[in-house]
Design a protein around this motif. Structure first.
Motif, PDB file in Angstrom:
ATOM      1  N   ILE A 196    -100.876  43.943  42.744  1.00  0.00           N
ATOM      2  CA  ILE A 196    -100.835  44.388  44.041  1.00  0.00           C
ATOM      3  C   ILE A 196    -101.730  45.358  44.717  1.00  0.00           C
ATOM      4  CG2 ILE A 196     -99.285  45.557  45.800  1.00  0.00           C
ATOM      5  CD1 ILE A 196     -96.839  44.387  44.417  1.00  0.00           C
ATOM      6  N   ALA A 197    -102.146  46.334  43.789  1.00  0.00           N
ATOM      7  CA  ALA A 197    -102.996  47.338  44.317  1.00  0.00           C
ATOM      8  C   ALA A 197    -104.359  46.721  44.441  1.00  0.00           C
ATOM      9  CB  ALA A 197    -102.972  48.554  43.492  1.00  0.00           C
ATOM     10  N   LEU A 198    -104.972  45.740  43.347  1.00  0.00           N
ATOM     11  CA  LEU A 198    -106.274  45.159  43.511  1.00  0.00           C
ATOM     12  C   LEU A 198    -106.064  44.101  44.674  1.00  0.00           C
ATOM     13  CD1 LEU A 198    -106.533  44.657  39.593  1.00  0.00           C
ATOM     14  CD2 LEU A 198    -107.680  46.474  40.994  1.00  0.00           C
ATOM     15  N   GLY A 199    -105.152  43.753  44.971  1.00  0.00           N
ATOM     16  CA  GLY A 199    -105.155  42.704  46.044  1.00  0.00           C
ATOM     17  C   GLY A 199    -105.254  43.362  47.221  1.00  0.00           C
ATOM     18  N   VAL A 200    -104.744  44.426  47.508  1.00  0.00           N
ATOM     19  CA  VAL A 200    -104.921  45.300  48.635  1.00  0.00           C
ATOM     20  C   VAL A 200    -106.307  45.882  48.693  1.00  0.00           C
ATOM     21  CG1 VAL A 200    -104.288  47.559  49.708  1.00  0.00           C
ATOM     22  CG2 VAL A 200    -102.383  46.027  48.725  1.00  0.00           C
ATOM     23  N   VAL A 213    -112.327  53.080  39.129  1.00  0.00           N
ATOM     24  CA  VAL A 213    -110.830  53.280  39.340  1.00  0.00           C
ATOM     25  C   VAL A 213    -110.221  51.752  38.827  1.00  0.00           C
ATOM     26  CG1 VAL A 213    -110.763  52.813  41.711  1.00  0.00           C
ATOM     27  CG2 VAL A 213    -108.938  54.216  40.843  1.00  0.00           C
ATOM     28  N   CYS A 214    -110.724  50.893  39.271  1.00  0.00           N
ATOM     29  CA  CYS A 214    -110.268  49.414  38.706  1.00  0.00           C
ATOM     30  C   CYS A 214    -110.188  49.084  37.443  1.00  0.00           C
ATOM     31  CB  CYS A 214    -111.098  48.383  39.560  1.00  0.00           C
ATOM     32  SG  CYS A 214    -110.929  48.350  41.545  1.00  0.00           S
ATOM     33  N   TYR A 215    -111.393  49.604  36.822  1.00  0.00           N
ATOM     34  CA  TYR A 215    -111.068  49.533  35.267  1.00  0.00           C
ATOM     35  C   TYR A 215    -109.895  50.406  34.487  1.00  0.00           C
ATOM     36  CZ  TYR A 215    -115.859  47.418  35.015  1.00  0.00           C
ATOM     37  OH  TYR A 215    -117.004  46.547  35.313  1.00  0.00           O
ATOM     38  N   ALA A 216    -109.907  51.526  35.015  1.00  0.00           N
ATOM     39  CA  ALA A 216    -108.913  52.621  34.633  1.00  0.00           C
ATOM     40  C   ALA A 216    -107.677  51.900  34.863  1.00  0.00           C
ATOM     41  CB  ALA A 216    -109.083  53.951  35.332  1.00  0.00           C
ATOM     42  N   LEU A 217    -107.380  51.198  36.090  1.00  0.00           N
ATOM     43  CA  LEU A 217    -106.011  50.779  36.525  1.00  0.00           C
ATOM     44  C   LEU A 217    -105.705  49.583  35.470  1.00  0.00           C
ATOM     45  CD1 LEU A 217    -103.838  50.816  38.616  1.00  0.00           C
ATOM     46  CD2 LEU A 217    -105.054  49.236  39.863  1.00  0.00           C
ATOM     47  N   ALA A 218    -106.659  48.681  35.316  1.00  0.00           N
ATOM     48  CA  ALA A 218    -106.256  47.589  34.325  1.00  0.00           C
ATOM     49  C   ALA A 218    -105.968  48.093  32.833  1.00  0.00           C
ATOM     50  CB  ALA A 218    -107.686  46.820  34.253  1.00  0.00           C
ATOM     51  N   GLY A 219    -106.848  49.069  32.297  1.00  0.00           N
ATOM     52  CA  GLY A 219    -106.745  49.850  30.998  1.00  0.00           C
ATOM     53  C   GLY A 219    -105.375  50.387  31.057  1.00  0.00           C
ATOM     54  N   ALA A 220    -104.807  50.735  32.160  1.00  0.00           N
ATOM     55  CA  ALA A 220    -103.381  51.732  31.914  1.00  0.00           C
ATOM     56  C   ALA A 220    -102.341  50.714  31.765  1.00  0.00           C
ATOM     57  CB  ALA A 220    -103.306  52.521  33.200  1.00  0.00           C
ATOM     58  N   VAL A 221    -102.635  49.513  32.445  1.00  0.00           N
ATOM     59  CA  VAL A 221    -101.661  48.590  32.251  1.00  0.00           C
ATOM     60  C   VAL A 221    -101.477  47.851  30.965  1.00  0.00           C
ATOM     61  CG1 VAL A 221    -100.753  46.247  33.254  1.00  0.00           C
ATOM     62  CG2 VAL A 221    -101.409  48.174  34.852  1.00  0.00           C
ATOM     63  N   ILE A 222    -102.862  47.570  30.538  1.00  0.00           N
ATOM     64  CA  ILE A 222    -102.937  46.868  29.234  1.00  0.00           C
ATOM     65  C   ILE A 222    -102.203  47.904  28.142  1.00  0.00           C
ATOM     66  CG2 ILE A 222    -104.761  46.190  27.163  1.00  0.00           C
ATOM     67  CD1 ILE A 222    -106.316  45.537  29.908  1.00  0.00           C
ATOM     68  N   ASN A 223    -102.560  49.056  28.137  1.00  0.00           N
ATOM     69  CA  ASN A 223    -102.151  49.982  27.270  1.00  0.00           C
ATOM     70  C   ASN A 223    -100.606  50.124  27.307  1.00  0.00           C
ATOM     71  OD1 ASN A 223    -104.282  50.883  25.216  1.00  0.00           O
ATOM     72  ND2 ASN A 223    -105.307  51.362  27.260  1.00  0.00           N
ATOM     73  N   ASN A 224     -99.769  49.819  28.404  1.00  0.00           N
ATOM     74  CA  ASN A 224     -98.486  49.877  28.520  1.00  0.00           C
ATOM     75  C   ASN A 224     -98.091  48.886  29.387  1.00  0.00           C
ATOM     76  OD1 ASN A 224     -95.896  50.579  28.598  1.00  0.00           O
ATOM     77  ND2 ASN A 224     -96.117  52.438  29.872  1.00  0.00           N
ATOM     78  N   ASN A 225     -97.811  47.487  28.781  1.00  0.00           N
ATOM     79  CA  ASN A 225     -97.859  46.400  29.487  1.00  0.00           C
ATOM     80  C   ASN A 225     -96.514  45.865  29.736  1.00  0.00           C
ATOM     81  OD1 ASN A 225     -98.713  44.135  31.199  1.00  0.00           O
ATOM     82  ND2 ASN A 225    -100.472  43.534  29.639  1.00  0.00           N
ATOM     83  N   THR A 226     -96.117  46.178  30.919  1.00  0.00           N
ATOM     84  CA  THR A 226     -94.725  45.670  31.278  1.00  0.00           C
ATOM     85  C   THR A 226     -94.718  44.606  32.608  1.00  0.00           C
ATOM     86  OG1 THR A 226     -93.772  47.516  32.647  1.00  0.00           O
ATOM     87  CG2 THR A 226     -93.511  47.697  30.400  1.00  0.00           C
ATOM     88  N   PRO A 227     -94.084  43.831  32.921  1.00  0.00           N
ATOM     89  CA  PRO A 227     -94.180  43.148  34.205  1.00  0.00           C
ATOM     90  C   PRO A 227     -94.127  43.807  35.233  1.00  0.00           C
ATOM     91  CG  PRO A 227     -92.365  41.918  32.709  1.00  0.00           C
ATOM     92  CD  PRO A 227     -92.846  43.312  32.089  1.00  0.00           C
ATOM     93  N   PRO A 228     -93.342  44.845  35.589  1.00  0.00           N
ATOM     94  CA  PRO A 228     -93.464  45.701  36.976  1.00  0.00           C
ATOM     95  C   PRO A 228     -94.941  46.329  36.943  1.00  0.00           C
ATOM     96  CG  PRO A 228     -91.282  45.989  35.567  1.00  0.00           C
ATOM     97  CD  PRO A 228     -92.070  45.379  34.703  1.00  0.00           C
ATOM     98  N   ARG A 229     -95.478  46.840  35.859  1.00  0.00           N
ATOM     99  CA  ARG A 229     -96.619  47.680  35.869  1.00  0.00           C
ATOM    100  C   ARG A 229     -97.812  46.652  36.123  1.00  0.00           C
ATOM    101  NH1 ARG A 229     -97.300  52.548  33.770  1.00  0.00           N
ATOM    102  NH2 ARG A 229     -99.166  52.230  32.697  1.00  0.00           N
ATOM    103  N   TRP A 230     -97.543  45.635  35.340  1.00  0.00           N
ATOM    104  CA  TRP A 230     -98.741  44.519  35.776  1.00  0.00           C
ATOM    105  C   TRP A 230     -98.447  44.030  37.111  1.00  0.00           C
ATOM    106  CZ3 TRP A 230     -99.251  39.427  37.247  1.00  0.00           C
ATOM    107  CH2 TRP A 230    -100.205  38.783  36.806  1.00  0.00           C
TER     108      TRP A 230
END
Length: 227
Positions: free
Chosen positions: A174-178, A152-169
Motif C-alpha cells: 500500500i505504501a509503495l502504491g501511494v 526508504v523503499c529498500y528499507a521498507l522492503a527489507g523490513a517486511v522480508i525479515n518479518n514477513n506476514t500478510p498484513p505487513r506485506w
C-alpha cells in the motif's frame, strides 16, 4: 584474500609485547553476545542505507581497488566488503547502538577510505523508520531526493522480508502504491522485490488497490496472476 577480511590495528609498544610474550596474551574481558535475531532486526536498514549511498556516490564508491599494489593488501571497497560492512554494522546496532567509534573502525577496516564519506552521508540522510510507515502506510510520502527515496523503499522492503506476514506485506505494498503518485519507478523496484514468490507470504495473490500503478508491470513480469 585481503578483500575478504576486516583489517584492524591494535597498537602495542614493544615492552608490553615482550612482557605478554613471556606471561601470555590475555583473552578479551567482556565480549558482548549477539542476539540470535540480530540480522533480522538490524540488517535490512544497513543494507538499504549502503545501497542508497553507493547509488548516489557512483561506481567508484562500490568497487575501487587501489592502484598501489601495496595498498591492495589492506581494506578497500568492493561489493563483498560493503556486504560484510552491512553485517558488521548490524551487529554493532544490536550490542552498542549509535557507537560511532565501533562503526568507524568496522567500516575503515573493510571499505577503507569510503568509511568517512559513508558515515557523513548516513547522518545527513535522516530516513523514517520503516515500522512507522507500516503502521500507517497510506500516509507515506516519498522523499524528493532520489537517493533518500531509494533508501526508504529498500528499507521498507527489507523490513517486511525479515518479518514477513500478510498484513505487513500488504501494508508495504500500500505504501509503495501511494508513493507511485510522486515517482513510479523507485517504489515499483521495491514492489517487484516484494512480489517475488520468495518474498510473498503464502496465500497472498492479489495486490491492494493502491498498487494499480504497477499492476501491469508485475503481471508482465509474471509476479502476480493476471485477472
Amino acid at each position: 584474500m585481503a578483500n575478504r577480511l576486516w583489517h584492524g590495528e591494535f597498537p602495542m609498544d614493544h615492552e608490553t609485547w615482550c612482557d605478554l610474550m613471556v606471561s601470555d596474551f590475555p583473552a578479551p574481558g567482556s565480549m558482548p553476545v549477539l542476539p540470535a535475531d540480530y540480522l533480522g532486526r538490524y540488517h535490512h536498514g544497513q543494507r538499504a542505507t549502503i545501497a542508497a549511498y553507493v547509488r548516489a556516490a557512483g561506481r567508484d564508491a562500490w568497487l575501487a581497488p587501489p592502484t598501489d599494489p601495496a595498498r591492495r593488501s589492506g581494506p578497500w571497497p568492493s561489493g563483498r566488503t560493503w556486504y560484510l560492512a552491512s553485517r558488521f554494522l548490524a551487529a554493532i546496532d544490536a550490542v552498542s547502538p549509535g557507537n560511532r567509534v565501533l562503526q568507524g573502525a568496522a567500516l575503515a577496516g573493510l571499505v577503507g577510505d569510503q568509511a568517512l564519506p559513508f558515515m557523513e552521508y548516513r547522518e545527513a540522510l535522516n530516513l523514517p523508520d520503516p515500522e512507522d510507515i507500516l503502521k500507517d502506510p497510506r500516509r507515506f510520502v516519498l522523499p524528493d531526493r532520489v537517493d533518500r527515496a531509494y533508501a526508504v523503499c529498500y528499507a521498507l522492503a527489507g523490513a517486511v522480508i525479515n518479518n514477513n506476514t500478510p498484513p505487513r506485506w500488504e501494508a508495504a505494498m500500500i505504501a509503495l502504491g501511494v508513493a507511485c503518485r510522486k515517482n513510479a519507478d523507485i517504489p515499483a523496484a521495491a514492489a517487484r522485490t516484494l512480489c517475488d514468490q520468495r518474498n510473498r507470504p503464502e496465500g497472498v495473490m492479489k495486490l491492494p488497490e493502491e498498487c494499480r500503478p504497477f499492476y501491469e508491470l508485475m503481471q508482465t513480469a509474471k509476479l502476480v496472476p493476471r485477472d
